[in-house]
Design a protein around this motif. Structure first.
Motif, PDB file in Angstrom:
ATOM      1  N   HIS A   1       0.764  -1.428   0.140  1.00  0.00           N
ATOM      2  CA  HIS A   1       0.005   0.036   0.103  1.00  0.00           C
ATOM      3  C   HIS A   1       0.990   1.351   0.152  1.00  0.00           C
ATOM      4  O   HIS A   1       0.543   2.382  -0.673  1.00  0.00           O
ATOM      5  CB  HIS A   1      -0.957  -0.018   1.305  1.00  0.00           C
TER       6      HIS A   1
ATOM      7  N   TRP B   1       1.152   3.880  -2.977  1.00  0.00           N
ATOM      8  CA  TRP B   1       0.968   5.320  -2.628  1.00  0.00           C
ATOM      9  C   TRP B   1       2.009   6.246  -3.595  1.00  0.00           C
ATOM     10  O   TRP B   1       1.938   7.046  -3.927  1.00  0.00           O
ATOM     11  CB  TRP B   1       0.890   5.577  -1.261  1.00  0.00           C
TER      12      TRP B   1
ATOM     13  N   HIS C   1      -6.055   0.476  -4.301  1.00  0.00           N
ATOM     14  CA  HIS C   1      -5.499   0.152  -2.861  1.00  0.00           C
ATOM     15  C   HIS C   1      -6.532  -1.173  -2.522  1.00  0.00           C
ATOM     16  O   HIS C   1      -6.360  -1.909  -1.769  1.00  0.00           O
ATOM     17  CB  HIS C   1      -5.841   1.317  -2.342  1.00  0.00           C
TER      18      HIS C   1
ATOM     19  N   LEU D   1      -5.790  -4.687  -1.089  1.00  0.00           N
ATOM     20  CA  LEU D   1      -6.308  -5.105   0.138  1.00  0.00           C
ATOM     21  C   LEU D   1      -6.961  -6.495  -0.143  1.00  0.00           C
ATOM     22  O   LEU D   1      -6.805  -7.384   0.743  1.00  0.00           O
ATOM     23  CB  LEU D   1      -7.367  -4.000   0.469  1.00  0.00           C
TER      24      LEU D   1
END
Length: 366
Positions: free
Chosen positions: A56, A60, A220, A224
């Motif tokens: 993650h 980003w 994202h 996940l």
């Protein structure tokens, strides 16, 4: 965004979820439990969560770089290093995607040979599979995204059927929690590398997304989703196998399928393996599409020409791998290359992007 991609060839933002998830659900998901258990034991599920958090963070970074450079990986390299050096470094990724394609395809063929058809010829299976890949990739990126969508939706019932394993599992195996050192748990996260490779393709297909700002959350969500499924499969495997048994099974996920019985099929793992071909199909399609896209941008070679060429190289590479040892060596190489790319190169590129931005801002102000 500066892009010469027409709207008719772009995809909806939500499809980014399926593109990233489908790239991460490859052959690595069938045997990752054994690798992380070597380092972290039954604390391996913690290693998966830490790996997910790290991805993650890196995702980003990627999205920040894309926003600053206003483009894809080539634009980022050009923004930092200039056009010539930028394109040269970008060309290295062609070999990375070729390596990834060969590793995934040969690993899957090995599973089919071991579990279903021992006499299956690697060359002929790879040839037929790659002809299908060429057909899909030549249909354009929207077609590739469609395959990624179906590769997640259609076989999802397999994940649900794994609940059958719960009644045969002893989850006290996972106790005590934090029975391993921080170093061992981090090593387990490192060993997850091959299973989670693929999300970096966002750097290559980002210009093909409509309203790319809306795609960030879907990227994202994709990571996940993959993390949750990996934790789910790891906990089931740790409850079902003892540590000694886990090290004896090359593909623990496949072995767990053997316990699933249905009135109309005696060996469910055959259905699982057959369905998995749909799941590795977008792995190969997206990888070969990314390599051909790079060849188009760097060398001005049309994708209709480069896709068959890359596929032939993939066919040759796949056919040359004969023994289990050779496949293991290639998998280790791919994992290490992917690990250095994700953990070292992308953060360095992230820092370089911000430095280049500051330098350009100063030059503009002066």
């Amino acid at each position: 965004m500066n892009s010469n991609v027409p709207d008719s060839r772009k995809i909806a933002p939500f499809l980014v979820f399926f593109l990233i998830s489908s790239m991460q659900f490859g052959v690595g998901i069938l045997g990752f439990q054994r690798f992380i258990a070597k380092s972290a034991g039954y604390d391996g599920w913690i290693s998966i969560i830490l790996a997910g958090i790290m991805i993650h963070i890196i995702l980003w970074m990627m999205l920040k770089m894309i926003k600053i450079a206003d483009g894809d990986i080539i634009t980022i390299h050009t923004f930092i290093l200039g056009e010539k050096i930028g394109k040269f470094i970008s060309s290295v990724f062609i070999f990375y995607f070729l390596l990834l394609s060969i590793t995934i395809l040969r690993s899957y063929i090995e599973i089919v040979q071991v579990w279903m058809f021992p006499e299956l010829k690697t060359f002929w299976f790879a040839l037929v599979f790659l002809l299908l890949v060429i057909y899909i990739v030549n249909g354009g990126f929207r077609t590739v995204a469609g395959i990624a969508f179906f590769s997640i939706v259609l076989p999802f019932y397999i994940a649900i059927l794994f609940v059958v394993i719960i009644r045969y599992s002893d989850f006290t195996n996972l106790l005590p929690i934090f029975d391993h050192s921080v170093k061992e748990i981090l090593l387990g996260s490192r060993d997850m590398t091959f299973s989670v490779l693929g999300f970096e393709t966002l750097l290559f297909f980002y210009p093909f997304i409509q309203n790319p700002e809306k795609a960030k959350k879907w990227a994202h969500f994709g990571v996940l989703f993959t993390t949750i499924i990996c934790v789910y499969l790891a906990i089931l495997a740790f409850g079902y196998f003892s540590e000694a048994q886990l090290q004896k099974h090359v593909w623990p996920t496949l072995t767990m399928w053997k316990i699933i019985k249905m009135p109309f099929v005696e060996r469910f793992e055959y259905i699982g393996i057959a369905n998995w071909s749909l799941m590795i199909l977008p792995n190969i399609c997206i990888s070969i599409w990314s390599a051909s896209r790079l060849m188009k941008q760097i060398f001005s070679i049309r994708q209709k020409t480069s896709v068959p060429f890359i596929s032939i190289l993939c066919l040759i590479g796949t056919s040359l791998l004969i023994t289990r040892e050779q496949i293991n060596i290639l998998t280790d190489i791919t994992s290490k290359v992917g690990y250095y790319l994700i953990i070292i190169y992308i953060p360095l590129l992230f820092v370089g992007t911000f430095i280049a931005k500051k330098v350009r801002t100063r030059e503009t102000n002066s």
